[in-house]
Design an enzyme around this catalytic site. Structure first.
Site, PDB file in Angstrom:
ATOM      1  N   ASP A 250       0.825  -1.205   0.000  1.00  0.00           N
ATOM      2  CA  ASP A 250       0.000   0.000   0.000  1.00  0.00           C
ATOM      3  C   ASP A 250       0.860   1.256   0.000  1.00  0.00           C
ATOM      4  O   ASP A 250       2.068   1.200  -0.072  1.00  0.00           O
ATOM      5  CB  ASP A 250      -1.050  -0.023   1.116  1.00  0.00           C
ATOM      6  CG  ASP A 250      -0.465  -0.445   2.423  1.00  0.00           C
ATOM      7  OD1 ASP A 250       0.461   0.211   2.871  1.00  0.00           O
ATOM      8  OD2 ASP A 250      -0.939  -1.473   2.969  1.00  0.00           O
ATOM      9  N   LYS A 272      -3.784   2.376   0.162  1.00  0.00           N
ATOM     10  CA  LYS A 272      -4.746   2.690   1.195  1.00  0.00           C
ATOM     11  C   LYS A 272      -4.409   4.039   1.788  1.00  0.00           C
ATOM     12  O   LYS A 272      -3.311   4.282   2.229  1.00  0.00           O
ATOM     13  CB  LYS A 272      -4.694   1.631   2.280  1.00  0.00           C
ATOM     14  CG  LYS A 272      -6.053   1.036   2.517  1.00  0.00           C
ATOM     15  CD  LYS A 272      -6.183   0.307   3.803  1.00  0.00           C
ATOM     16  CE  LYS A 272      -5.329  -0.906   3.988  1.00  0.00           C
ATOM     17  NZ  LYS A 272      -5.654  -1.617   5.206  1.00  0.00           N
ATOM     18  N   MET A 385      -1.591   8.756  12.628  1.00  0.00           N
ATOM     19  CA  MET A 385      -2.718   9.254  11.821  1.00  0.00           C
ATOM     20  C   MET A 385      -3.387  10.473  12.467  1.00  0.00           C
ATOM     21  O   MET A 385      -4.600  10.612  12.418  1.00  0.00           O
ATOM     22  CB  MET A 385      -3.760   8.144  11.618  1.00  0.00           C
ATOM     23  CG  MET A 385      -3.212   6.973  10.834  1.00  0.00           C
ATOM     24  SD  MET A 385      -4.350   5.590  10.694  1.00  0.00           S
ATOM     25  CE  MET A 385      -3.982   4.653  12.166  1.00  0.00           C
TER      26      MET A 385
END
Ligand code: SAH
Length: 461
Positions: A250, A272, A385
């Site tokens: 990814d 992703k 994140m």
């Protein structure tokens, strides 16, 4: 890549060397190892070439070069001290489509000669495309120390078995699997330890006993690729990356790491991002099962560690349910990698006795934390994140009582050549992210330990 690497079969082929000094002698020695039929053209020669001539290892014409000398040659080498002669050799060779190498003049060469690690029949050739012959030589020396001399012996033994293995396993994939097992197993160890007869016997046994069906079953390798710097891969990760038939990777996996996957492996990008899933997780899980059931060795390559905010657990749950064999290779997680490369110890006797890894991914615009747990004293927070929801994060931390001047850092693209570290405090986090246009992937580290960044920074210093 300007130069295309190939290995020429020069067995008994005529090769021209123009020049008779030491440099020419070096080239002659290299050519002799390929059993070439060497013609040296030089009015005078040094001792080394003279000796080879007297031993009948080459033919010499004691005269100046003539353009016709190149006719019918497999290759030509110009190694005289006279630039003009070298140019004439190059021109004659090119006119006749004969590959030519002119010593110390890359512009005139149609091929360059690599530095070679010779483990006959194994040959490892190193080239820097002419950029730095010294660097090529240093690399060669490094390889010399890495690759035992017995690799030559190994290749010779393997060659003797090739035909029989091909007969036993007509299918290419089974054959490849068989050899990969052998070449990474006890047979090799025996050979390297000088027990050649035992090694050959063990190879015989393997050949008799290996079942084609055993060599057919697929497997999934769930591999953590670390935060970005390829040097941070584990040995096992690299080994499995080198034997995969197909790789699913990814966005988070750094291109330099994808580069290290076996070149022949089919690459499937399952990119992703936190917002747009290119391949939905359920489809991805099913794809892993399907590919493995086709008998493929499937590399599921993930950024950082597969079991830390990587959904690795979900992926292998499905594999386990379908009875597909798998292995998991841990990777250096972003918190550890980024903190190290930013000179921020995640724990420290004076400042932090624990470290909490959390995800700052927003759900319906909210962060569902047990906030008091995040505000424990002497604790470092490593937030994955967290960039997109930084406003919400900062506001909540302050509302729940975090000191506004608590040191905090944002580390963007940690461990890579593009790493950026912005150190400040909790009250400046959101502004830093906005002002510096911070983008994922970025880690946020909060705690007293961040104070050490300035003193301990080492990477990109
Ligand atoms: N399994 C991964 C984490 C996946 S979640 C691991 O163990 O590291 C993705 C988040 O990881 C990113 O949003 C970012 O917060 C962090 N991350 C991954 N690589 C990073 C890097 N090189 N620099 C900064 N943060 C990174």
């Amino acid at each position: 890549m300007r130069h295309f690497p190939v290995f020429l079969d020069l067995n008994r082929r005529r090769c021209l060397v123009v020049g008779g000094g030491e440099v020419a002698a070096g080239k002659v020695q290299q050519l002799l190892r390929s059993n070439a039929d060497i013609l040296v053209v030089a009015p005078r020669v040094g001792e080394e070439i003279l000796a080879l001539e007297q031993q009948g290892k080459l033919t010499r014409e004691a005269r100046a070069f003539m353009p016709d000398d190149v006719v019918g040659c497999a290759l030509a080498i110009a190694a005289t001290a006279d630039k003009e002669v070298n140019v004439r050799v190059a021109e004659a060779a090119k006119a006749d489509n004969v590959p030519v190498n002119v010593v110390d003049n890359p512009a005139l060469c149609s091929f360059i000669m690599p530095s070679v690690v010779d483990r006959d029949p194994v040959q490892i050739a190193v080239s820097t495309g002419g950029a730095s012959p010294v660097l090529a030589r240093l690399l060669r020396v490094k390889l010399e120390t890495l690759i035992p001399a017995s690799y030559g012996r190994l290749a010779t033994v393997v060659r003797e078995f090739r035909g029989r293995v091909k007969q036993r396993f007509p299918e290419f994939r089974q054959r490849r699997r068989f050899w990969e097992n052998i070449l990474q197993g006890p047979v090799v160890e025996m050979l390297f330890a000088g027990r050649e007869a035992a090694a050959v016997q063990a190879l015989e046994n393997e050949l008799d006993n290996a079942e084609p069906t055993d060599l057919r079953s697929g497997e999934v390798y769930l591999v953590g690729g670390g935060p970005g710097d390829p040097d941070l891969l584990t040995f096992r990760a690299l080994r499995l990356m080198q034997q995969a038939d197909v790789v699913l990777y990814d966005r988070l996996v750094a291109p330099a790491i994808v580069e290290l996957v076996r070149k022949e492996a089919k690459r499937i990008y399952v990119g992703k991002r936190s917002d747009s899933h290119t391949v939905p997780q359920s489809e991805l899980n099913a794809l892993l099962v399907e590919l493995a059931q086709q008998g493929k060795r499937v590399l599921r390559l993930k950024g950082g560690d597969p079991f830390i905010f990587g959904r690795g657990g979900e992926e292998i749950e499905e594999l386990a349910a379908a009875g597909v064999p798998f292995q998991v290779v841990p990777g250096i997680t972003a918190a550890a990698g980024c903190a190290s490369y930013a000179g921020i110890p995640l724990t420290h006797r004076d400042y932090a006795h624990s470290c909490l890894f959390v995800t700052g991914h927003l759900k319906d615009g909210k962060l569902a934390f047990n906030w008091p747990a995040l505000l424990q004293p002497k604790q470092t927070l490593a937030i994955y994140m967290g960039v997109k929801g930084i406003d919400v994060l900062q506001k909540n931390l302050l509302q729940h009582g975090m000191r506004p001047d608590m040191p905090a850092a944002v580390i963007q693209q940690g461990t890579t050549p593009n790493q950026k570290v912005y150190a400040g405090t909790v009250s400046t986090l959101a502004k830093t992210v906005a002002d510096q246009e911070v983008k994922p992937p970025s880690m946020i580290v909060i705690g007293e330990v961040v104070k050490l960044h300035e003193k301990l920074t080492w990477f990109q210093k």
